[in-house]
Design a protein around this motif. Structure first.
Motif, PDB file in Angstrom:
ATOM      1  N   HIS A 105       4.661 -29.415 104.307  1.00 35.94           N
ATOM      2  CA  HIS A 105       4.398 -30.651 104.148  1.00 35.94           C
ATOM      3  C   HIS A 105       4.884 -30.769 102.780  1.00 35.94           C
ATOM      4  N   LYS A 106       5.216 -31.965 102.499  1.00 32.93           N
ATOM      5  CA  LYS A 106       6.124 -32.810 101.383  1.00 32.93           C
ATOM      6  C   LYS A 106       4.920 -32.494 100.063  1.00 32.93           C
ATOM      7  N   VAL A 107       3.801 -33.329 100.227  1.00 31.31           N
ATOM      8  CA  VAL A 107       2.776 -34.162  99.527  1.00 31.31           C
ATOM      9  C   VAL A 107       1.882 -31.798  99.027  1.00 31.31           C
ATOM     10  N   LEU A 108       1.911 -30.713  99.866  1.00 34.13           N
ATOM     11  CA  LEU A 108       1.705 -29.595  99.578  1.00 34.13           C
ATOM     12  C   LEU A 108       2.596 -27.992  98.289  1.00 34.13           C
ATOM     13  N   HIS A 109       3.980 -29.486  98.232  1.00 38.31           N
ATOM     14  CA  HIS A 109       4.716 -28.745  97.441  1.00 38.31           C
ATOM     15  C   HIS A 109       4.153 -28.308  96.242  1.00 38.31           C
ATOM     16  N   PRO A 110       4.291 -27.290  95.460  1.00 36.81           N
ATOM     17  CA  PRO A 110       3.338 -27.319  94.060  1.00 36.81           C
ATOM     18  C   PRO A 110       4.224 -27.748  92.861  1.00 36.81           C
ATOM     19  N   ILE A 111       3.215 -28.282  91.605  1.00 35.39           N
ATOM     20  CA  ILE A 111       3.429 -28.498  90.625  1.00 35.39           C
ATOM     21  C   ILE A 111       3.083 -27.335  89.453  1.00 35.39           C
ATOM     22  N   ALA A 112       3.691 -26.740  89.001  1.00 34.06           N
ATOM     23  CA  ALA A 112       2.554 -26.102  88.321  1.00 34.06           C
ATOM     24  C   ALA A 112       1.696 -25.093  89.148  1.00 34.06           C
ATOM     25  N   GLY A 113       2.091 -24.825  89.911  1.00 34.11           N
ATOM     26  CA  GLY A 113       1.371 -23.604  90.747  1.00 34.11           C
ATOM     27  C   GLY A 113       0.601 -24.829  91.563  1.00 34.11           C
ATOM     28  N   HIS A 114       0.229 -25.603  91.617  1.00 38.35           N
ATOM     29  CA  HIS A 114      -0.565 -26.191  92.694  1.00 38.35           C
ATOM     30  C   HIS A 114      -0.654 -27.550  93.423  1.00 38.35           C
ATOM     31  N   PRO A 115      -1.023 -27.842  94.392  1.00 34.31           N
ATOM     32  CA  PRO A 115      -0.101 -28.700  95.127  1.00 34.31           C
ATOM     33  C   PRO A 115      -0.081 -30.044  94.664  1.00 34.31           C
ATOM     34  N   TRP A 161      -1.447 -25.279  86.057  1.00 37.23           N
ATOM     35  CA  TRP A 161      -1.641 -26.442  86.318  1.00 37.23           C
ATOM     36  C   TRP A 161      -3.431 -26.462  85.047  1.00 37.23           C
ATOM     37  N   ASP A 162      -3.547 -24.865  85.181  1.00 35.91           N
ATOM     38  CA  ASP A 162      -5.425 -24.849  84.697  1.00 35.91           C
ATOM     39  C   ASP A 162      -5.020 -24.093  83.774  1.00 35.91           C
ATOM     40  N   THR A 163      -4.066 -23.661  82.956  1.00 40.92           N
ATOM     41  CA  THR A 163      -3.461 -23.380  81.571  1.00 40.92           C
ATOM     42  C   THR A 163      -4.489 -23.574  80.575  1.00 40.92           C
ATOM     43  N   VAL A 210      -4.106 -20.337  68.855  1.00 39.83           N
ATOM     44  CA  VAL A 210      -3.182 -19.360  69.374  1.00 39.83           C
ATOM     45  C   VAL A 210      -1.820 -19.719  68.502  1.00 39.83           C
ATOM     46  N   THR A 211      -1.278 -18.152  69.110  1.00 35.82           N
ATOM     47  CA  THR A 211       0.714 -18.838  68.706  1.00 35.82           C
ATOM     48  C   THR A 211       1.620 -17.874  70.360  1.00 35.82           C
ATOM     49  N   VAL A 212       2.097 -18.443  70.711  1.00 29.62           N
ATOM     50  CA  VAL A 212       2.890 -18.228  72.437  1.00 29.62           C
ATOM     51  C   VAL A 212       4.294 -18.157  71.699  1.00 29.62           C
ATOM     52  N   GLU A 213       5.196 -17.069  71.756  1.00 25.75           N
ATOM     53  CA  GLU A 213       6.970 -17.000  71.405  1.00 25.75           C
ATOM     54  C   GLU A 213       7.038 -17.480  72.785  1.00 25.75           C
ATOM     55  N   PRO A 214       8.246 -17.322  72.666  1.00 31.10           N
ATOM     56  CA  PRO A 214       9.683 -18.189  74.044  1.00 31.10           C
ATOM     57  C   PRO A 214       8.920 -17.386  74.916  1.00 31.10           C
ATOM     58  N   ASN A 215       9.117 -17.830  75.876  1.00 25.95           N
ATOM     59  CA  ASN A 215       9.499 -17.233  77.223  1.00 25.95           C
ATOM     60  C   ASN A 215       8.193 -16.561  77.754  1.00 25.95           C
ATOM     61  N   VAL A 216       7.046 -17.640  78.101  1.00 28.39           N
ATOM     62  CA  VAL A 216       6.242 -16.919  78.130  1.00 28.39           C
ATOM     63  C   VAL A 216       6.140 -17.805  79.952  1.00 28.39           C
ATOM     64  N   VAL A 217       5.022 -16.958  80.647  1.00 31.86           N
ATOM     65  CA  VAL A 217       5.258 -17.643  82.015  1.00 31.86           C
ATOM     66  C   VAL A 217       3.392 -17.594  82.364  1.00 31.86           C
ATOM     67  N   PHE A 218       2.886 -18.916  82.486  1.00 30.81           N
ATOM     68  CA  PHE A 218       1.414 -18.747  82.172  1.00 30.81           C
ATOM     69  C   PHE A 218       1.195 -18.790  83.932  1.00 30.81           C
ATOM     70  N   GLY A 219       0.740 -18.024  84.687  1.00 33.53           N
ATOM     71  CA  GLY A 219       0.191 -18.509  86.358  1.00 33.53           C
ATOM     72  C   GLY A 219      -0.977 -18.638  86.271  1.00 33.53           C
ATOM     73  N   PRO A 220      -1.861 -19.549  87.262  1.00 30.74           N
ATOM     74  CA  PRO A 220      -3.048 -19.421  87.419  1.00 30.74           C
ATOM     75  C   PRO A 220      -4.175 -18.022  86.911  1.00 30.74           C
ATOM     76  N   GLY A 221      -4.973 -19.583  86.286  1.00 34.20           N
ATOM     77  CA  GLY A 221      -6.309 -18.701  86.129  1.00 34.20           C
ATOM     78  C   GLY A 221      -5.660 -17.811  85.312  1.00 34.20           C
ATOM     79  N   VAL A 222      -5.768 -18.795  83.953  1.00 32.59           N
ATOM     80  CA  VAL A 222      -5.009 -17.661  82.688  1.00 32.59           C
ATOM     81  C   VAL A 222      -6.312 -18.683  81.521  1.00 32.59           C
ATOM     82  N   SER A 223      -7.146 -18.134  80.557  1.00 30.74           N
ATOM     83  CA  SER A 223      -7.678 -18.643  79.788  1.00 30.74           C
ATOM     84  C   SER A 223      -7.166 -17.441  78.167  1.00 30.74           C
ATOM     85  N   VAL A 224      -6.876 -18.842  77.305  1.00 29.28           N
ATOM     86  CA  VAL A 224      -6.411 -17.044  76.173  1.00 29.28           C
ATOM     87  C   VAL A 224      -6.970 -18.123  74.850  1.00 29.28           C
TER      88      VAL A 224
END
Length: 455
Positions: free
Chosen positions: A25-35, A267-269, A275-289
């Protein structure tokens, strides 16, 4: 916003979304891993809604499943005769409700709670209906809002029904509309379908209010906030927009992004300060730093907790259940899954830690693998505090390595190792002097003979 008045929302999500070309369904397509629909509901959670109704149609079962734990009611629109007709399908679910009602679209996930409060404020100031307008760079085929300088709406018209003068107006209708239930239902009932499409248009709620002498006000917002998503390309634009906002939010909160445009958040990072984040890092759901941690280049984190002062990567992968305690470190090409790395523990490179518990101060050598799966079940490896695991070791779970123990490089350990013990598990090293030279000579002669025979 007058908090003494109850508030409800009707979210329209009955369309087929054919331009997405998807079984989802269209409205269930995710943005940042969240519908996208859940983004909207999360935003509205700030508004203390008394009731929320999602109007469904195509792929209803998908929406019912996605909304099962959200305290949301669904209402079916069948057949689909237009947006005003869709809103009317929520009436039964809102029976007995008295208060303000917002009608909006499920494919506009960026709408902010503060914007809705501004619409409600317009009602509290005397308007019978409030609509949300915007001024896009290219008005395209949006419906137009003809309004006075004070925001009083004189007319609302769909693009297909507008004349040239009306089309020249750049104030466009987002589709969001608010009215009190005492006004909303009669105005919806009065909407007709005498238009180019033969549909029951939601903007005619405002048109009907104007016709009966009521005040209709337009509140303006940025075009990005109300952009609808109807295609994969528009979904990508929304993702980019969301990521840009999240990056700004992260940096404003005290995180340093070395190349912001290359970092992708979920969506929930959650990022702490410094905190330092270098280039080309991907955070999936459920991450805390936590504060002071460093996420080095080309790392991928999902479902992971990174403690204060930790270092991750480069080229590290933290999978769900990975927990790094204070000042621990994983280096390049290290993977963690459902594993805890204790305070100050290190796995500097080329290591897999799965279903494992590593004690504080332990050192995991390069090439170490926790062999956690036998093809049927998963087993746990426990490594004690300050233990040293030599390079290229295989720890065959279930197994426990004691505190201060040493596992010699190249060992395959299948039995527990006691505290302070050394475990060496290797075959005997055999040396045969001159064997290699004799082997090479024999092979060269054989090869030459084969070549002479063929020639």
């Amino acid at each position: 916003m007058n908090t003494n008045r109850d508030f409800a929302a009707i979210i329209l999500a009955a369309g087929k979304g054919t331009r997405m070309k998807s079984d989802l369904h269209k409205v269930l397509h995710p943005i940042a891993g969240h519908p996208m629909l859940l983004h909207l509901l999360d935003s509205f959670a700030e508004l203390d809604l008394k009731r929320t109704v999602v109007v469904v149609g195509d792929k209803r079962e998908q929406l019912d499943a996605a909304l099962a734990d959200r305290g949301v009611t669904t209402a079916l629109q069948e057949p689909q005769l237009g947006t005003a007709h869709a809103a009317l399908q929520a009436r039964a679910a809102l029976e007995g409700f008295s208060g303000h009602i917002l009608v909006c679209f499920g494919d506009c996930p960026m709408v902010r709670a503060d914007t809705v409060r501004r619409l409600i404020a317009a009602l509290d100031e005397g308007a019978k209906v409030a609509v949300l307008g915007f001024r896009p760079a290219d008005p395209l085929a949006y419906g137009r809002i003809i309004a006075d300088s004070d925001g009083t709406v004189a007319k609302m018209v769909e693009y297909k029904d507008a004349n040239d003068e009306e089309r020249a107006c750049d104030l466009c209708n987002s589709g969001l509309i608010v009215a009190h239930s005492d006004d909303m239902w009669p105005l919806l009932d009065a909407v007709g379908n005498d238009n180019a499409q033969g549909e029951y248009y939601l903007p005619d709620v405002a048109t009907g209010a104007i016709a009966r002498g009521d005040t209709v006000k337009v509140i303006e917002t940025d075009a990005d906030e109300v952009a609808g998503i109807n295609s994969r390309a528009e979904l990508a634009v929304a993702e980019a927009q969301w990521q840009a906002l999240k990056r700004e939010e992260a940096m404003a909160g005290g995180a340093s992004l070395k190349a912001p445009e290359t970092v992708f958040f979920s969506w929930d990072t959650e990022l702490g300060r410094d905190v330092t984040v270098e280039p080309n890092v991907v955070f999936g759901p459920g991450v805390s730093v936590a504060d002071g941690a460093t996420i080095r280049a080309f790392s991928h984190l999902e479902g992971a907790s990174v403690g204060e002062g930790c270092s991750v990567g480069p080229y590290a992968r933290l999978r769900p259940g990975a927990v790094m305690e204070k000042d621990s470190k994983v280096g390049n090409f290290v993977e963690m899954k459902k594993a805890t790395l204790g305070e100050g523990a290190k796995a500097n490179h080329l290591t897999y830690l799965g279903d494992a518990e590593v004690g504080a101060g332990a050192n995991i050598g390069a090439g170490t693998i926790t062999c956690n799966y036998d093809g049927y079940f998963k087993y746990k490896t426990v490594i004690g505090e300050r233990a040293f695991i030599g390079s290229n070791s295989a720890l065959i779970a279930p197994v426990r390595i004691g505190a201060d123990a040493i596992v010699a490089a190249g060992s395959a350990v299948s039995r527990d190792v006691g505290d302070g013990d050394l475990r060496v598990v290797r075959g005997d090293q055999v040396v045969k002097p001159g064997w290699a030279d004799r082997f090479h000579d024999a092979m060269k002669k054989k090869k030459a003979a084969e070549k002479e025979k063929k020639g």
